[in-house]
Write an enzyme that holds these catalytic residues in place. Structure first.
Site, mmCIF file in Angstrom:
data_model
loop_
_atom_site.group_PDB
_atom_site.id
_atom_site.type_symbol
_atom_site.label_atom_id
_atom_site.label_comp_id
_atom_site.label_asym_id
_atom_site.label_seq_id
_atom_site.Cartn_x
_atom_site.Cartn_y
_atom_site.Cartn_z
ATOM 1 N N HIS A 213 0.810 -1.209 0.000
ATOM 2 C CA HIS A 213 0.000 0.000 0.000
ATOM 3 C C HIS A 213 0.847 1.265 0.000
ATOM 4 O O HIS A 213 0.339 2.357 -0.210
ATOM 5 C CB HIS A 213 -0.995 -0.033 1.162
ATOM 6 C CG HIS A 213 -2.163 -0.928 0.877
ATOM 7 N ND1 HIS A 213 -3.466 -0.555 1.039
ATOM 8 C CD2 HIS A 213 -2.205 -2.189 0.370
ATOM 9 C CE1 HIS A 213 -4.272 -1.549 0.680
ATOM 10 N NE2 HIS A 213 -3.523 -2.551 0.277
ATOM 11 N N SER A 217 -0.072 -1.262 -6.213
ATOM 12 C CA SER A 217 0.018 -2.442 -7.072
ATOM 13 C C SER A 217 0.750 -2.149 -8.381
ATOM 14 O O SER A 217 0.594 -1.073 -8.946
ATOM 15 C CB SER A 217 -1.386 -2.934 -7.429
ATOM 16 O OG SER A 217 -2.056 -3.406 -6.303
ATOM 17 N N LYS A 241 -14.382 -8.240 -7.915
ATOM 18 C CA LYS A 241 -13.566 -9.110 -8.769
ATOM 19 C C LYS A 241 -12.889 -10.198 -7.927
ATOM 20 O O LYS A 241 -12.836 -11.361 -8.330
ATOM 21 C CB LYS A 241 -12.513 -8.279 -9.504
ATOM 22 C CG LYS A 241 -11.917 -8.996 -10.694
ATOM 23 C CD LYS A 241 -11.055 -8.075 -11.534
ATOM 24 C CE LYS A 241 -10.389 -8.840 -12.660
ATOM 25 N NZ LYS A 241 -9.538 -8.012 -13.510
ATOM 26 N N GLU A 285 5.597 -33.704 -0.085
ATOM 27 C CA GLU A 285 4.377 -33.281 -0.757
ATOM 28 C C GLU A 285 4.747 -32.607 -2.079
ATOM 29 O O GLU A 285 5.865 -32.109 -2.246
ATOM 30 C CB GLU A 285 3.612 -32.309 0.142
ATOM 31 C CG GLU A 285 2.993 -32.994 1.348
ATOM 32 C CD GLU A 285 1.670 -33.668 1.017
ATOM 33 O OE1 GLU A 285 1.704 -34.793 0.493
ATOM 34 O OE2 GLU A 285 0.619 -33.068 1.291
#
Lengths: 416, 252
Positions: A213, A217, A241, A285
């Site tokens: 922030h 972005s 979205k 895994e």
């Protein structure tokens, strides 16, 4: 940043003393977000939601689980059989781990493709790598808790890696085990740490968001936000979205939980841990397989350094190398859309990691050995040689003036 | 150019590894199981017969430690049946008020009684081999139900070049092909009250169905809930998509 005036007197009273509502208003509602984010930008918020699901289901499982060598396996089966909806909670947690890595790996590769690690987002990226590392430690320790054969032997193999450290290695392993083999003390401390680490991840996520922030972005074009027309408020555009994306994700996640809950698991882990019987083929895994392949790729000593130590160093280096990526990549252009050569090598890296995973899933014999070595060498070649070299030689395509300019142009093209 | 070269080199290496991976046990014959698929449910007649096979054949050596008799309600045994099944065993209880352990008849809340007191006793009675607990066997083996079925019907005479030591049996599907378990099922080993012919294949299918239930007793509830949850999510997500389109319609 003007503080909004709150109508509700309780909200106003709290906000004057601790501006939490103002913070939410700024960072969750008005937060200016590039208007051209694609669905690849959904995976960050998805990862955050999966973390919360993991913590909630994990806390409930902890109420019924017993971390003891002779009781752990049966206590998990009691959860599956006798605890109300215990099977649901456990399968959510088990498959949630796989989904968490799936989502986070997509998120990381998104960052690699669109250059989200470049200035001014280096710290944001570094915190992300630390989250990934902590996730791996947490997942590994969680996998030990059901105390099946793979749990036990996985723990044995991975803790033994530390014995590769010169001089003090064996002592460190004894110290990690709390004894002379993997046993109840090991299980107890893994359980304790498995409960602790997710909260450390949570704190890292908070820092990750704080850094996000601050620098805002990145976007598919990789160009900076230049004018107010480039952004839209986070709410309602990205809240809806992200919520839609969450719906799609839940269909996939719960599809596994309800219809193929053991798809990602190993049958051997439904056999109780037995120190006297080694499974013919020990595998971690799926989400750790590429790193397992790198670990086993080193089959030769270099000078006086034993192969095992080099393997361990290579495995850790394969993740730690990401910390330096912002400085290995000198290209000023962020998005691979405008980097024709980098874009191709990005996809080769994706294939390379899949090949590494495939090698990691198979026994280290025959052609798997050279294949793993080639893929490992390529992995490091990509980050250490290719990326720095590309930033010197590649000629990027011209960048659009701004986000709005590019979006408007694309719209016009579509209309025509 | 470089990309193509690298890709084809990788592809060649990957392909070269394939035959090495394929040279293992014979392919498991695929059976049609009642419990497969999105709407799969355990065939109750088969689990009932399978329980008989377990009780009269397998239970001589194999425990079912994770199950209590009361769990049989899950495949429609009624309370009276479960009480009488539990009452066929003697279990140790105590200490009583005098501080002594005592034997009593089993009750529905007891765990299935194991054939041997401990692993040592089991090995002593079985030529050194330890018959595994069967509660989770279907989940604990690659190939699951198909594997266990194939193993049960897969005993054959050893090929001429394979020497099988005394007390071992040749089985094409077992890793290493030598198994300490004698062929457990013989034609007519149990007498089914529902008139089904007790062939080896039929008994294997029934006991596997029963063991699939013991491994995943929650399966039917899980799938039923899953269908509802996924239908709900599909509708919800569809509506969210419509809402997303509406909200974003104005953004350009």
């Amino acid at each position: 940043m003007t503080a909004p005036t709150w109508k509700n007197p309780v909200v106003r009273w709290i906000d004057q003393r601790m501006p939490i509502f103002t913070l939410l208003q700024h960072d969750a509602v008005e937060y200016p977000t590039p208007k051209n984010l694609s669905y690849w930008w959904n995976f960050g918020s998805l990862a955050g939601i999966v973390l919360v699901i993991m913590i909630v289901t994990g806390v409930i499982l902890a109420m019924h689980y017993t971390p003891h060598g002779t009781m752990a396996f049966d206590s998990v089966e009691r959860i599956m059989r006798d605890v109300n909806y215990g099977w649901l909670i456990r399968y959510l947690h088990m498959n949630g781990a796989s989904m968490f890595f799936l989502v986070v790996y997509i998120h990381v590769f998104r960052g690699l493709y669109y250059g989200s690690y470049k200035a001014p987002r280096e710290l944001l990226w570094i915190i992300g790598v630390l989250i990934l590392l902590t996730m791996m430690a947490t997942a590994f320790m969680g996998y030990v808790l059901p105390w099946g054969q793979m749990s036990f032997w996985g723990a044995t193999v991975i803790t033994n890696l530390f014995s590769a450290i010169p001089l003090v290695g064996p002592s460190i392993v004894t110290w990690l085990w709390g004894g002379f083999s993997v046993d109840t003390p090991t299980l107890n401390r893994f359980y304790s740490l498995h409960y602790l680490l997710p909260f450390i991840i949570f704190a890292f996520v908070f820092l990750h968001l704080w850094a996000l922030h601050t620098s805002k972005s990145n976007n598919p074009l990789g160009v900076d936000v230049k004018q107010p027309g480039d952004t839209i408020p986070f709410h309602p555009y990205y809240t809806i979205k992200d919520t839609f994306g969450l719906g799609v994700f839940m269909i996939i996640y719960l599809g596994f939980v309800f219809f193929a809950p053991n798809f990602f698991g190993e049958p051997d882990n439904y056999i109780p841990a037995n120190p006297l019987v080694t499974p013919s083929h020990i595998v971690p895994e799926w989400y750790l397989l590429p790193f397992y392949a790198i670990l086993r790729a080193i089959t030769f000593n270099i000078w006086f350094i034993p192969a095992k130590l080099i393997g361990v160093v290579a495995m850790f280096a394969s993740i730690l190398i990401l910390l330096f990526l912002p400085w290995l990549d000198r290209s000023k252009v962020r998005s691979a859309r405008f980097r024709p050569i980098y874009r191709q090598f990005f996809w080769i890296l994706v294939i390379d990691t899949i090949v590494l995973g495939y090698v990691g899933a198979n026994p280290p014999e025959g052609n798997f050995i050279p294949l793993g070595q080639v893929a490992t060498a390529y992995y490091f070649f990509h980050f250490l040689i290719l990326i720095p070299a590309l930033s010197l030689f590649e000629r990027p395509k011209p960048l659009p003036e701004s986000i709005s300019a590019a979006v408007t142009k694309a719209m016009a093209k579509e209309a025509a | 150019m470089t990309r193509k070269a690298v890709l084809s080199a990788l592809a060649a290496l990957v392909l070269a590894t394939l035959p090495a991976a394929a040279a293992e046990a014979p392919k498991l014959p695929k059976q049609a199981w009642s419990f497969e698929g999105v709407f799969g449910a355990f065939d109750r007649a088969s689990t009932r017969r399978g329980f008989m096979v377990y009780k009269q054949v397998c239970a001589a050596c194999h425990s079912l430690n994770l199950l209590a008799y009361r769990h049989l309600m899950g495949v429609d045994f009624n309370e009276a049946e479960i009480k009488s099944i539990a009452a066929t065993v003697e279990v140790q209880d105590g200490p009583n008020d005098a501080g002594e352990m005592f034997m009593r008849k089993g009750i529905p809340s007891d765990k299935f009684k194991a054939p041997f007191a401990n692993e040592k006793a089991a090995r002593a009675a079985n030529n050194g081999a330890y018959p595994p607990d069967l509660s989770l066997i279907i989940k604990a083996r690659k190939g699951g139900a198909d594997y266990v079925h194939a193993l049960l019907v897969g005993y054959k005479d050893a090929p001429a070049n394979v020497k099988v030591p005394d007390g071992m049996y040749y089985n094409a599907y077992f890793a290493g092909n030598q198994l300490a378990m004698a062929p457990p099922l013989n034609e007519g080993a149990v007498e089914y009250p529902d008139g089904t012919k007790a062939t080896v294949d039929q008994m294997a299918k029934d006991v596997v169905t029963f063991l699939a239930w013991t491994a995943e007793p929650e399966m039917e509830e899980r799938k039923r809930m899953g269908v509802k949850v996924l239908l709900f999510l599909l509708v919800l997500t569809g509506m969210l998509y419509a809402l997303k389109r509406m909200i974003w319609a104005a953004v350009h």
